[in-house]
Design an enzyme around this catalytic site. Structure first.
Site, PDB file in Angstrom:
ATOM      1  N   MET A  95      23.997   9.521   1.805  1.00 32.40           N
ATOM      2  CA  MET A  95      24.455  10.192   2.410  1.00 32.40           C
ATOM      3  C   MET A  95      24.607  10.256   4.188  1.00 32.40           C
ATOM      4  O   MET A  95      25.449  11.077   4.657  1.00 32.40           O
ATOM      5  CB  MET A  95      22.547  10.945   2.619  1.00 32.40           C
ATOM      6  CG  MET A  95      22.280  12.144   2.733  1.00 32.40           C
ATOM      7  SD  MET A  95      23.167  13.485   2.424  1.00 32.40           S
ATOM      8  CE  MET A  95      22.106  13.953   0.902  1.00 32.40           C
ATOM      9  N   LYS A 120     -18.101  -1.342   5.725  1.00 32.98           N
ATOM     10  CA  LYS A 120     -18.022  -1.633   4.916  1.00 32.98           C
ATOM     11  C   LYS A 120     -19.229  -2.117   4.635  1.00 32.98           C
ATOM     12  O   LYS A 120     -20.365  -1.981   3.503  1.00 32.98           O
ATOM     13  CB  LYS A 120     -18.046  -3.622   5.722  1.00 32.98           C
ATOM     14  CG  LYS A 120     -17.746  -3.967   4.252  1.00 32.98           C
ATOM     15  CD  LYS A 120     -17.546  -5.280   4.388  1.00 32.98           C
ATOM     16  CE  LYS A 120     -17.255  -7.006   3.592  1.00 32.98           C
ATOM     17  NZ  LYS A 120     -16.317  -7.739   3.662  1.00 32.98           N
ATOM     18  N   PHE A 152     -11.779  -7.543  13.251  1.00 37.10           N
ATOM     19  CA  PHE A 152     -10.764  -7.854  12.789  1.00 37.10           C
ATOM     20  C   PHE A 152      -9.930  -6.906  11.440  1.00 37.10           C
ATOM     21  O   PHE A 152     -11.472  -6.270  11.514  1.00 37.10           O
ATOM     22  CB  PHE A 152     -11.380  -9.338  11.862  1.00 37.10           C
ATOM     23  CG  PHE A 152      -9.996  -9.366  11.299  1.00 37.10           C
ATOM     24  CD1 PHE A 152      -9.040  -9.867  11.961  1.00 37.10           C
ATOM     25  CD2 PHE A 152     -10.383  -9.463   9.255  1.00 37.10           C
ATOM     26  CE1 PHE A 152      -7.963 -10.558  10.543  1.00 37.10           C
ATOM     27  CE2 PHE A 152      -9.830 -10.683   9.016  1.00 37.10           C
ATOM     28  CZ  PHE A 152      -8.504 -10.803   9.471  1.00 37.10           C
ATOM     29  N   GLN A 153      -9.278  -6.812  11.110  1.00 37.93           N
ATOM     30  CA  GLN A 153      -8.869  -5.504  11.029  1.00 37.93           C
ATOM     31  C   GLN A 153      -9.653  -3.974  10.611  1.00 37.93           C
ATOM     32  O   GLN A 153      -9.872  -3.320  10.396  1.00 37.93           O
ATOM     33  CB  GLN A 153      -8.293  -6.116   9.040  1.00 37.93           C
ATOM     34  CG  GLN A 153      -7.989  -7.163   9.191  1.00 37.93           C
ATOM     35  CD  GLN A 153      -7.437  -7.404   7.732  1.00 37.93           C
ATOM     36  OE1 GLN A 153      -8.441  -7.205   6.981  1.00 37.93           O
ATOM     37  NE2 GLN A 153      -6.219  -8.030   7.568  1.00 37.93           N
ATOM     38  N   GLU A 166       1.198  -0.802   0.051  1.00 44.51           N
ATOM     39  CA  GLU A 166      -0.133   0.155  -0.529  1.00 44.51           C
ATOM     40  C   GLU A 166       1.157   1.014  -0.071  1.00 44.51           C
ATOM     41  O   GLU A 166       0.435   2.879  -0.616  1.00 44.51           O
ATOM     42  CB  GLU A 166      -0.964  -0.173   1.505  1.00 44.51           C
ATOM     43  CG  GLU A 166      -2.450  -0.882   0.863  1.00 44.51           C
ATOM     44  CD  GLU A 166      -2.011  -2.466   1.153  1.00 44.51           C
ATOM     45  OE1 GLU A 166      -0.363  -2.387   1.850  1.00 44.51           O
ATOM     46  OE2 GLU A 166      -2.889  -3.340   1.641  1.00 44.51           O
TER      47      GLU A 166
HETATM   48  C1  FAD Z   1      18.325  14.754   2.041  1.00 45.21           C
HETATM   49  C2  FAD Z   1      17.640  15.718   1.540  1.00 45.21           C
HETATM   50  C3  FAD Z   1      18.436  17.248   0.973  1.00 45.21           C
HETATM   51  C4  FAD Z   1      17.787  18.210   0.890  1.00 45.21           C
HETATM   52  N1  FAD Z   1      18.090  19.340   0.467  1.00 45.21           N
HETATM   53  C5  FAD Z   1      17.809  20.894   0.092  1.00 45.21           C
HETATM   54  C6  FAD Z   1      18.863  21.203  -0.716  1.00 45.21           C
HETATM   55  O1  FAD Z   1      19.922  21.431  -0.770  1.00 45.21           O
HETATM   56  N2  FAD Z   1      17.615  22.510  -1.234  1.00 45.21           N
HETATM   57  C7  FAD Z   1      16.550  22.510  -1.745  1.00 45.21           C
HETATM   58  O2  FAD Z   1      16.326  23.723  -1.423  1.00 45.21           O
HETATM   59  N3  FAD Z   1      15.898  21.460  -0.842  1.00 45.21           N
HETATM   60  C8  FAD Z   1      16.284  20.785  -0.077  1.00 45.21           C
HETATM   61  N4  FAD Z   1      15.601  19.595   0.517  1.00 45.21           N
HETATM   62  C9  FAD Z   1      14.100  19.443  -0.026  1.00 45.21           C
HETATM   63  C10 FAD Z   1      13.278  20.314   1.387  1.00 45.21           C
HETATM   64  O3  FAD Z   1      13.334  19.337   2.720  1.00 45.21           O
HETATM   65  C11 FAD Z   1      12.272  20.561   1.296  1.00 45.21           C
HETATM   66  O4  FAD Z   1      11.782  20.071   1.110  1.00 45.21           O
HETATM   67  C12 FAD Z   1      11.892  21.784   0.279  1.00 45.21           C
HETATM   68  O5  FAD Z   1      13.161  22.565   0.332  1.00 45.21           O
HETATM   69  C13 FAD Z   1      10.562  22.672   0.311  1.00 45.21           C
HETATM   70  O6  FAD Z   1      10.398  22.920  -1.072  1.00 45.21           O
HETATM   71  P1  FAD Z   1       9.605  24.139  -1.146  1.00 45.21           P
HETATM   72  O7  FAD Z   1       9.845  25.473  -0.123  1.00 45.21           O
HETATM   73  O8  FAD Z   1       9.426  25.025  -2.189  1.00 45.21           O
HETATM   74  O9  FAD Z   1       7.856  23.511  -0.738  1.00 45.21           O
HETATM   75  P2  FAD Z   1       6.938  22.878  -0.956  1.00 45.21           P
HETATM   76  O10 FAD Z   1       7.258  21.408   0.498  1.00 45.21           O
HETATM   77  O11 FAD Z   1       7.207  22.664  -2.259  1.00 45.21           O
HETATM   78  O12 FAD Z   1       5.994  24.053  -0.427  1.00 45.21           O
HETATM   79  C14 FAD Z   1       5.581  24.675  -1.107  1.00 45.21           C
HETATM   80  C15 FAD Z   1       4.990  26.091  -0.825  1.00 45.21           C
HETATM   81  O13 FAD Z   1       4.286  26.510  -1.086  1.00 45.21           O
HETATM   82  C16 FAD Z   1       3.148  27.179  -0.840  1.00 45.21           C
HETATM   83  N5  FAD Z   1       2.166  26.979  -2.686  1.00 45.21           N
HETATM   84  C17 FAD Z   1       1.120  25.559  -2.776  1.00 45.21           C
HETATM   85  N6  FAD Z   1       0.730  25.606  -3.482  1.00 45.21           N
HETATM   86  C18 FAD Z   1       0.985  27.303  -3.551  1.00 45.21           C
HETATM   87  C19 FAD Z   1      -0.168  27.810  -4.887  1.00 45.21           C
HETATM   88  N7  FAD Z   1      -0.825  27.325  -5.868  1.00 45.21           N
HETATM   89  N8  FAD Z   1       0.071  29.252  -4.651  1.00 45.21           N
HETATM   90  C20 FAD Z   1       1.076  29.442  -4.078  1.00 45.21           C
HETATM   91  N9  FAD Z   1       1.415  29.521  -3.067  1.00 45.21           N
HETATM   92  C21 FAD Z   1       1.364  28.220  -2.600  1.00 45.21           C
HETATM   93  C22 FAD Z   1       2.714  26.204   0.062  1.00 45.21           C
HETATM   94  O14 FAD Z   1       1.979  26.719   0.951  1.00 45.21           O
HETATM   95  C23 FAD Z   1       4.356  25.795   0.378  1.00 45.21           C
HETATM   96  O15 FAD Z   1       4.279  26.952   1.147  1.00 45.21           O
HETATM   97  C24 FAD Z   1      16.495  18.058   0.778  1.00 45.21           C
HETATM   98  C25 FAD Z   1      15.632  16.917   0.922  1.00 45.21           C
HETATM   99  C26 FAD Z   1      16.121  15.702   1.582  1.00 45.21           C
HETATM  100  C27 FAD Z   1      15.176  14.980   1.355  1.00 45.21           C
HETATM  101  C1  TPP Z   2      13.034   5.829   5.275  1.00 41.43           C
HETATM  102  C2  TPP Z   2      14.134   6.495   5.766  1.00 41.43           C
HETATM  103  N1  TPP Z   2      14.302   5.787   7.026  1.00 41.43           N
HETATM  104  C3  TPP Z   2      15.812   6.614   7.093  1.00 41.43           C
HETATM  105  C4  TPP Z   2      15.813   7.235   6.036  1.00 41.43           C
HETATM  106  C5  TPP Z   2      17.137   7.695   6.259  1.00 41.43           C
HETATM  107  N2  TPP Z   2      18.214   8.237   5.199  1.00 41.43           N
HETATM  108  C6  TPP Z   2      18.191   9.384   4.710  1.00 41.43           C
HETATM  109  S1  TPP Z   2      19.557   9.116   3.115  1.00 41.43           S
HETATM  110  C7  TPP Z   2      20.193   7.672   3.651  1.00 41.43           C
HETATM  111  C8  TPP Z   2      20.557   6.427   2.618  1.00 41.43           C
HETATM  112  C9  TPP Z   2      20.555   6.845   1.486  1.00 41.43           C
HETATM  113  O1  TPP Z   2      20.725   5.268   0.522  1.00 41.43           O
HETATM  114  P1  TPP Z   2      21.233   4.927  -0.895  1.00 41.43           P
HETATM  115  O2  TPP Z   2      19.912   5.091  -0.902  1.00 41.43           O
HETATM  116  O3  TPP Z   2      21.835   3.867  -0.927  1.00 41.43           O
HETATM  117  O4  TPP Z   2      21.438   7.086  -1.459  1.00 41.43           O
HETATM  118  P2  TPP Z   2      23.042   7.058  -1.361  1.00 41.43           P
HETATM  119  O5  TPP Z   2      22.690   8.433  -0.689  1.00 41.43           O
HETATM  120  O6  TPP Z   2      23.840   6.197  -1.569  1.00 41.43           O
HETATM  121  O7  TPP Z   2      22.962   7.951  -2.672  1.00 41.43           O
HETATM  122  C10 TPP Z   2      19.260   7.246   4.732  1.00 41.43           C
HETATM  123  C11 TPP Z   2      19.303   5.704   5.626  1.00 41.43           C
HETATM  124  C12 TPP Z   2      15.678   7.906   5.332  1.00 41.43           C
HETATM  125  N3  TPP Z   2      15.313   9.233   4.199  1.00 41.43           N
HETATM  126  N4  TPP Z   2      14.328   6.937   4.962  1.00 41.43           N
END
Ligand code: FAD
Ligand code: TPP
Lengths: 584, 188
Positions: free
Chosen positions: A482, A164, A114-115, A52
């Site tokens: 990472m 259901k 159940f469930q 799911e």
């Molecule tokens: C490992 C990892 C590393 C990351 N590193 C980075 C990084 O280096 N740089 C980076 O940028 N991000 C990074 N991120 C992502 C980060 O965590 C956020 O998800 C991201 O920066 C959020 O993007 P955003 O501000 O565009 O917001 P979003 O989450 O896309 O939110 C959108 C915003 O716009 C508003 N909005 C929605 N619809 C509308 C509309 N129609 N009109 C006006 N407003 C609207 C919402 O209310 C909200 O405030 C990383 C994520 C991971 C997993």
């Molecule tokens: C469900 C979940 N568990 C743990 C993490 C923490 N986490 C972030 S990046 C990462 C490693 C990811 O490894 P891989 O998919 O091999 O990508 P790589 O960083 O090596 O490119 C982990 C464990 C997460 N983001 N999501």
């Protein structure tokens, strides 16, 4: 004319009336009447996933790549709880979804049947809104409301829990246009005074920047067009968050790249030094701001956001504009044009020259090798060889995700699907399935890490069953890369449980599912291997063995300011202080 | 009042908010939310406070319009000005929430709480508790030979003050309803 029908029939009818062509689901006891109705019709296609969570991520991929809401159908109890991660992911990334869950009959609710699970209770904090429907007469209307709430205003996931007995009982069908949705009507238009204030600021700005985000994508393709028009006419540099990539084209003349923790040097420096920052549909996430008290200290800040709670949540702004990006930009452009299209041309050309200087540091440089495939190189080749295709990219979470954001260019919105807010490993593969279902003839590639990919690898069955030619491009470093990087930088190179042991033979794994597997270990073979992947008409697992200890740079260490980036290997010692170490 | 001395009730400050976002002056605000009285609505409101780490100092809820099934939830909460603004914005985006009033900034308001006090006392202390109840306009709603239950409505401060006086006289139990509040004047 009032139409009487069973609840189960009503559900299918309501989905049809909402224009749904595809649902992702998994059956079980509490939804059997609905599955029975699905069996007896051909308008809605049901994609049977293998878990799911996969259904919800697939629906997210479908939604993000089409702009339409994604629809999911799962059973009660474990079906619903398995959907929770996907719901939370969609909530944080503002993805419109409608999830239908089965529930034990109303007369059994509360008996630990159940469930039985308190689905509405469990999902209350991870949906935009949810409903438990206790009367068949209210079922159709509730489903219409769920679509309305999921897609209006700031999009997000909604859930309708359907016992259901409500599915079996007969009731009166409500058409979408008579459903009561008056209670939830977010306003789209921004305040004209505030918009004018923004235009005025831009006219005289010496160092303006557009900081764009997922909200531009949420607003629809017209918003992206308006953004490009204004940025190019007013000569404003554009940076974007991870979620907003593609809203302004990577080949556009004002593009300065992604910003944030792993963003480009020039983008972060420009954010730090700008005098007018216009945030367009982004939410000042902590991956962007870094140290709050050092975040763009000299700028006047404007924030366009449809959700009032995003404004002043983390960063105090001078001009808040509550409204839809598309509507606000349309008004802004009109006002700016009517006032004579003014810009501070002289200052702007200096500003662009300054940005070019920063760009000249070539922050994405890495040391290539002719013996081992560098992940950055693999992505550069993927970019070069796939650019001309009708291409959609999804990612998992980790280093590969950041490298994909840095090295792939997006020319249009809705082409880039990634888990940003929740950072859900296991998102990318099912998401690629959802994208491919929506765009059967497109080239859909999931850029993955081996560890993330294993988290939802069961979906190989789905890809094979529906002959979905999704390409799983795995940058296999045999590490939780990472995590390994953070352990290197923050935890004295003690690599606690951050490697991938006992990996499967990905080629054999692909073959076991009747798909194609490709192993590539030599940079010299890479281009041919990528072409082989593209040309194969069916699902492919591409096992790309890459350098195991590559770090992803540039990087703003936790707790540091934008102008305090680590640029490369030589730069890393003692970069992160003790206060940074507690942040994530 | 906030650090920058912006007068309460002076601004809906949607456009230009000059307050220092980092001001750590904690204010107490009384918020009134008009909501659809549907299953789970209170859980949504409370879940927002617990999930995001906001305070609830007092909470009252009851259906106030039976025809349209509207309830009024009155919450006394505290936080910095920025947190209070966040709380209001977060409440406002809950789907069944129709309106959020910040009675603390929207001009003058009337705030009342009802409390019941059980005081077990004999002799001089019993007489003294009755005398004080009279001064505070508390009513005796139950009495035995060695106890009273007093009922009192008033501001939370008045109720606190009465409780402080009753404690040495033999206060054994207190029940309070939490604050109900309305803005003054004809407007909704
Ligand atoms: C490992 C990892 C590393 C990351 N590193 C980075 C990084 O280096 N740089 C980076 O940028 N991000 C990074 N991120 C992502 C980060 O965590 C956020 O998800 C991201 O920066 C959020 O993007 P955003 O501000 O565009 O917001 P979003 O989450 O896309 O939110 C959108 C915003 O716009 C508003 N909005 C929605 N619809 C509308 C509309 N129609 N009109 C006006 N407003 C609207 C919402 O209310 C909200 O405030 C990383 C994520 C991971 C997993
Ligand atoms: C469900 C979940 N568990 C743990 C993490 C923490 N986490 C972030 S990046 C990462 C490693 C990811 O490894 P891989 O998919 O091999 O990508 P790589 O960083 O090596 O490119 C982990 C464990 C997460 N983001 N999501």
């Amino acid at each position: 004319m009032k139409r009487q029908m069973t609840g189960a029939k009503m559900i299918v009818q309501a989905l049809k009336d909402q224009g749904v062509d595809t649902i992702f689901g998994y059956p079980g006891g509490a939804v059997l009447p609905i599955y029975d109705e699905i069996f007896q019709q051909n308008d809605i296609r049901h994609i049977l996933v293998r878990h799911e969570q996969g259904a919800v991520h697939a629906a997210e991929g479908y939604a993000r790549s089409t702009g339409k809401p994604g629809v999911v159908l799962v059973t009660s109890g474990p079906g619903a709880t398995n959907a929770v991660t996907g719901l939370t992911d969609a909530l944080l990334d503002s993805i419109p979804l409608v999830v239908l869950t089965g529930q034990v009959p109303t007369f059994m609710i509360g008996t630990d049947g159940f469930q039985e699970a308190d689905t509405v209770g469990i999902t209350r904090p991870c949906t935009k809104h949810n409903w438990l429907v206790k009367e068949t007469d209210k079922l159709a209307e509730t489903i219409h409301q769920a679509f309305h709430v999921a897609t209006e205003g700031r999009p997000g996931p909604t859930l309708v829990d359907i016992p259901k007995d409500v599915q079996f009982a007969k009731g009166t069908y409500t058409e979408p246009k008579t459903a009561n949705v008056a209670n939830y009507q977010p306003s789209m238009k921004g305040d004209v005074e505030a918009i004018t204030a923004m235009v005025e600021l831009l006219e005289t700005a010496e160092r303006p920047i557009f900081y764009t985000g997922g909200g531009v994508i949420n607003s629809g393709p017209a918003a992206s067009q308006l953004l490009c028009e204004w940025a190019d006419a007013a000569n404003v540099p554009v940076t974007s968050t991870l979620m907003g990539l593609g809203a302004y084209p990577a080949s556009g003349k004002n593009w300065i790249g992604m910003l944030g923790m792993h963003g480009l040097y020039e983008a972060n420096m420009a954010m730090h030094d700008c005098d007018v920052m216009i945030n367009i549909g982004a939410r000042f996430d902590d991956r962007i701001t870094g140290r709050l008290d050092a975040f763009s200290p000299k700028s006047t800040k404007v924030h366009i956001d449809i959700d009032a709670s995003s404004i002043n949540k983390v960063i105090h702004v001078n001009v808040p504009i509550i409204g839809d990006v598309g509507h606000v930009l349309e008004d802004a452009l009109k006002i700016w044009k009517a006032r004579g299209r003014k810009t501070n041309a002289e200052a702007l050309s200096k500003w662009h020259a300054q940005i070019d200087e920063w760009r000249a540091r070539r922050c994405l440089s890495y040391i290539n090798s002719d013996k081992i495939i560098k992940p950055q190189y693999a992505l550069q080749r993927l970019e070069a060889l796939t650019k001309k295709y009708d291409r959609y990219i999804t990612t998992e979470v980790g280093q590969h995700q950041m490298w994909a954001a840095q090295f792939l260019g997006f020319e249009a919105p809705n082409r880039w699907m990634t888990s940003g807010g929740l950072g859900t490993m296991g998102y990318g593969f099912p998401a690629s399935i959802g994208v491919q279902v929506a765009h059967p003839d497109a080239l859909v590639i999931n850029v993955a890490g081996e560890a993330s990919w294993l988290m939802n690898m069961q979906e190989m069955g789905t890809a094979a069953q529906y002959r979905l030619p999704v390409k799983q491009f795995i940058l296999n470093n045999e590490r939780l890369g990472m995590v390994r990087q953070w352990q290197e930088l923050l935890h004295g190179e003690r690599y606690s449980h951050s490697w991938s042991e006992s990996l499967p033979d990905f080629v054999k794994l692909a073959e076991a599912f009747g798909a194609k597997g490709i192993l590539c270990t030599d940079p010299a073979d890479l281009d041919d291997a990528i072409m082989e992947m593209i040309e194969y008409d069916g699902p492919v697992i591409f096992d790309c063995l890459v350098e195991k200890h590559e770090n992803c740079f540039p990087m703003i260490p936790s707790g540091k300011a934008h102008n305090d980036m680590i640029m490369g290997e030589a730069d890393t010692s003692d970069a992160i202080g003790d206060t940074g170490a507690v942040l994530v | 009042m906030s650090a920058l001395k912006i007068k309460k009730g002076s601004s809906s400050h949607s456009a230009y908010d000059l307050r220092d976002p980092n001001a750590d002056v904690v204010e107490s605000h009384t918020l009134a939310c008009v909501v659809d009285n549907e299953a789970g609505v209170l859980a949504r409101v409370i879940g927002l406070f617990s999930g995001r780490g906001y305070n609830i100092e007092s909470l009252t809820v009851a259906e106030v319009n039976h025809e349209f099934h509207r309830s009024r939830i009155t919450i006394v909460t505290s936080g910095t000005p920025q947190v209070i603004e966040q709380i209001k914005a977060q409440l406002g985006r809950i789907v069944p929430v129709h309106r959020v009033h910040d009675l603390t900034v929207e001009g003058a308001s009337v705030e009342r709480e009802l409390a019941l006090f059980k005081v077990a006392a004999t002799g001089e202390q019993r007489v003294e508790s009755l005398r004080l109840a009279d001064i505070f306009r508390a009513n005796v709603v139950d009495s035995t030979l060695n106890s009273f239950i007093f009922e009192m409505t008033g501001t939370s401060e008045k109720i606190d003050a009465f409780a402080d006086l009753m404690r040495p006289l033999g206060l054994v139990e207190t029940a309070r309803t939490g604050v109900a509040a309305l803005g003054r004047g004809p407007e909704k």
